[in-house]
Scaffold this active site. Structure first.
Site, PDB file in Angstrom:
ATOM      1  N   ASP A 115      -3.535  -2.586  -5.108  1.00 36.15           N
ATOM      2  CA  ASP A 115      -2.572  -3.650  -4.785  1.00 36.15           C
ATOM      3  C   ASP A 115      -1.663  -3.955  -5.984  1.00 36.15           C
ATOM      4  O   ASP A 115      -0.458  -4.137  -5.825  1.00 36.15           O
ATOM      5  CB  ASP A 115      -3.305  -4.943  -4.403  1.00 36.15           C
ATOM      6  CG  ASP A 115      -3.752  -4.969  -2.952  1.00 36.15           C
ATOM      7  OD1 ASP A 115      -3.235  -4.184  -2.133  1.00 36.15           O
ATOM      8  OD2 ASP A 115      -4.635  -5.796  -2.636  1.00 36.15           O
ATOM      9  N   HIS A 130      -9.510  -1.500  -4.936  1.00 34.03           N
ATOM     10  CA  HIS A 130      -8.400  -1.870  -4.050  1.00 34.03           C
ATOM     11  C   HIS A 130      -7.477  -2.879  -4.743  1.00 34.03           C
ATOM     12  O   HIS A 130      -6.258  -2.836  -4.545  1.00 34.03           O
ATOM     13  CB  HIS A 130      -8.873  -2.410  -2.698  1.00 34.03           C
ATOM     14  CG  HIS A 130      -7.699  -2.652  -1.793  1.00 34.03           C
ATOM     15  ND1 HIS A 130      -7.097  -1.623  -1.099  1.00 34.03           N
ATOM     16  CD2 HIS A 130      -6.961  -3.763  -1.558  1.00 34.03           C
ATOM     17  CE1 HIS A 130      -6.040  -2.107  -0.446  1.00 34.03           C
ATOM     18  NE2 HIS A 130      -5.939  -3.411  -0.707  1.00 34.03           N
ATOM     19  N   HIS A 137      -1.317 -11.079  -5.049  1.00 26.89           N
ATOM     20  CA  HIS A 137       0.087 -10.673  -4.912  1.00 26.89           C
ATOM     21  C   HIS A 137       1.029 -11.708  -5.520  1.00 26.89           C
ATOM     22  O   HIS A 137       2.011 -11.354  -6.162  1.00 26.89           O
ATOM     23  CB  HIS A 137       0.437 -10.469  -3.442  1.00 26.89           C
ATOM     24  CG  HIS A 137      -0.373  -9.390  -2.787  1.00 26.89           C
ATOM     25  ND1 HIS A 137      -0.412  -8.105  -3.274  1.00 26.89           N
ATOM     26  CD2 HIS A 137      -1.169  -9.414  -1.701  1.00 26.89           C
ATOM     27  CE1 HIS A 137      -1.212  -7.378  -2.504  1.00 26.89           C
ATOM     28  NE2 HIS A 137      -1.690  -8.144  -1.547  1.00 26.89           N
ATOM     29  N   HIS A 174       0.821  -1.220   0.000  1.00 30.81           N
ATOM     30  CA  HIS A 174       0.000   0.000   0.000  1.00 30.81           C
ATOM     31  C   HIS A 174       0.853   1.268   0.000  1.00 30.81           C
ATOM     32  O   HIS A 174       0.497   2.255  -0.652  1.00 30.81           O
ATOM     33  CB  HIS A 174      -0.971   0.007   1.192  1.00 30.81           C
ATOM     34  CG  HIS A 174      -1.934  -1.141   1.178  1.00 30.81           C
ATOM     35  ND1 HIS A 174      -2.720  -1.465   2.260  1.00 30.81           N
ATOM     36  CD2 HIS A 174      -2.237  -2.050   0.205  1.00 30.81           C
ATOM     37  CE1 HIS A 174      -3.465  -2.528   1.951  1.00 30.81           C
ATOM     38  NE2 HIS A 174      -3.189  -2.900   0.717  1.00 30.81           N
TER      39      HIS A 174
HETATM   40 ZN   LIG Z   1      -4.163  -4.422  -0.332  1.00 32.02          ZN
END
Ligand SMILES: [Zn+2]
Length: 306
Positions: free
Chosen positions: A239, A235, A262, A78
């Protein structure tokens, strides 16, 4: 809107909060860094510096962690998204514990810190990673693809097995203005059914309705609801911007991601860096800077899949 010189923060600025997964309090400081230094994470309590680059990523379970030797810093995405989104090339991100504070679960507090510090323009030309050929990671119905684009755009489709997050897409041409207005405020989220499982695994110890959207079977548990109707997809765009920042420099390319996370984003970053035909690194000059365009923001209607 185009920057052809590198930028850092003008002075040191700090914020304190708990880590989402560790639950441990930490103070984060953004400090100026010299041209070409890039983003460096610093464990102040251990005196160890960890470059904010893909080769230092050690874990992508729910958040992205970087490490050098035994010194580790979790949940870097973030603050990386905020620095990348605000056009900061060089910065020391100092923290006195094992995790970047989660603050409100979005990038907005880090954007406020950058604004508070102010931006210092440096003399060196900005380096960009230019995507020359499409690169893709695919796993069943999930994929992440980077392809050539004259600017930086990110499109994410979130499709969870949940009535509130079915086929939710968001796309943005990322620049300082669109990042701050449309992306930075989108918060991290989790499902109530997953919280017990995460806490049993030693994760989400610092999680609360103050720093995450919590969703149960049919509704949002946060009393103030959502900041955007499509906050989940926004969001995931945030990310992905933080994850791509681990390329080590701004990227000129278009990311299209469907249900990636991720781990898949880092796999994509590794694949791009490992393929010399797929990318090149250019240094902007006053002349070339004019060709680095940041077109007007665009977004898909909610629910549309490109
Ligand atoms: Zn996040």
């Amino acid at each position: 809107m185009a920057y052809w010189t590198q930028r850092t923060v003008s002075k040191r600025v700090s914020a304190t909060g708990v880590g989402l997964h560790s639950g441990k309090p930490a103070t984060l400081t953004l400090a100026p860094a010299s041209a070409d230094a890039g983003i460096t994470f610093v464990r102040m309590d251990l005196g160890v510096e960890i470059p904010g680059r893909n080769e230092f990523v050690v874990d992508t379970t729910l958040s992205t962690s970087v490490a050098s030797g035994k010194a580790r810093i979790a949940t870097v995405e973030h603050v990386l998204a905020a620095l990348h989104g605000m056009g900061i090339d060089n910065c020391r991100v100092e923290v006195d514990g094992p995790e970047i504070p989660i603050l409100d679960g979005s990038s907005a507090p880090f954007v406020c810190l950058v604004r508070e510090a102010g931006v210092k323009v440096q003399r060196a030309g900005r380096r960009y990673l230019v995507v020359d050929q499409p690169v893709e990671i695919r796993d069943g119905d999930k994929f992440a693809r980077l392809e050539p684009f004259d600017g930086f755009s990110v499109e994410f489709t979130a499709d969870f097995d949940h009535p509130l997050i079915t086929n939710q897409a968001f796309r943005a041409i990322v620049n300082e203005r669109t990042f701050e207005r449309e992306i930075a405020r989108a918060r991290t989220f989790c499902f109530r059914r997953d919280i017990e499982r995460m806490q049993a695994a030693g994760l989400a110890k610092g999680g609360s309705l103050e720093n995450a959207i919590v969703v149960d079977e049919f509704s949002i548990l946060n009393p103030d609801g959502l900041r955007f109707a499509d906050e989940f997809a926004r969001h995931k765009v945030l990310d992905a911007i933080g994850d791509l920042a681990l390329l080590g420099m701004p990227v000129l390319g278009a990311l299209t991601a469907v249900k990636s996370g991720h781990a898949m984003n880092q796999a994509l970053v590794r694949k791009v860096l490992a393929d010399p035909a797929a990318h090149r690194i250019v240094r902007a000059t006053a002349e070339s800077g004019s060709t680095v365009r940041h077109p007007a923001p665009a977004r898909l209607p909610q629910g549309q899949v490109a």
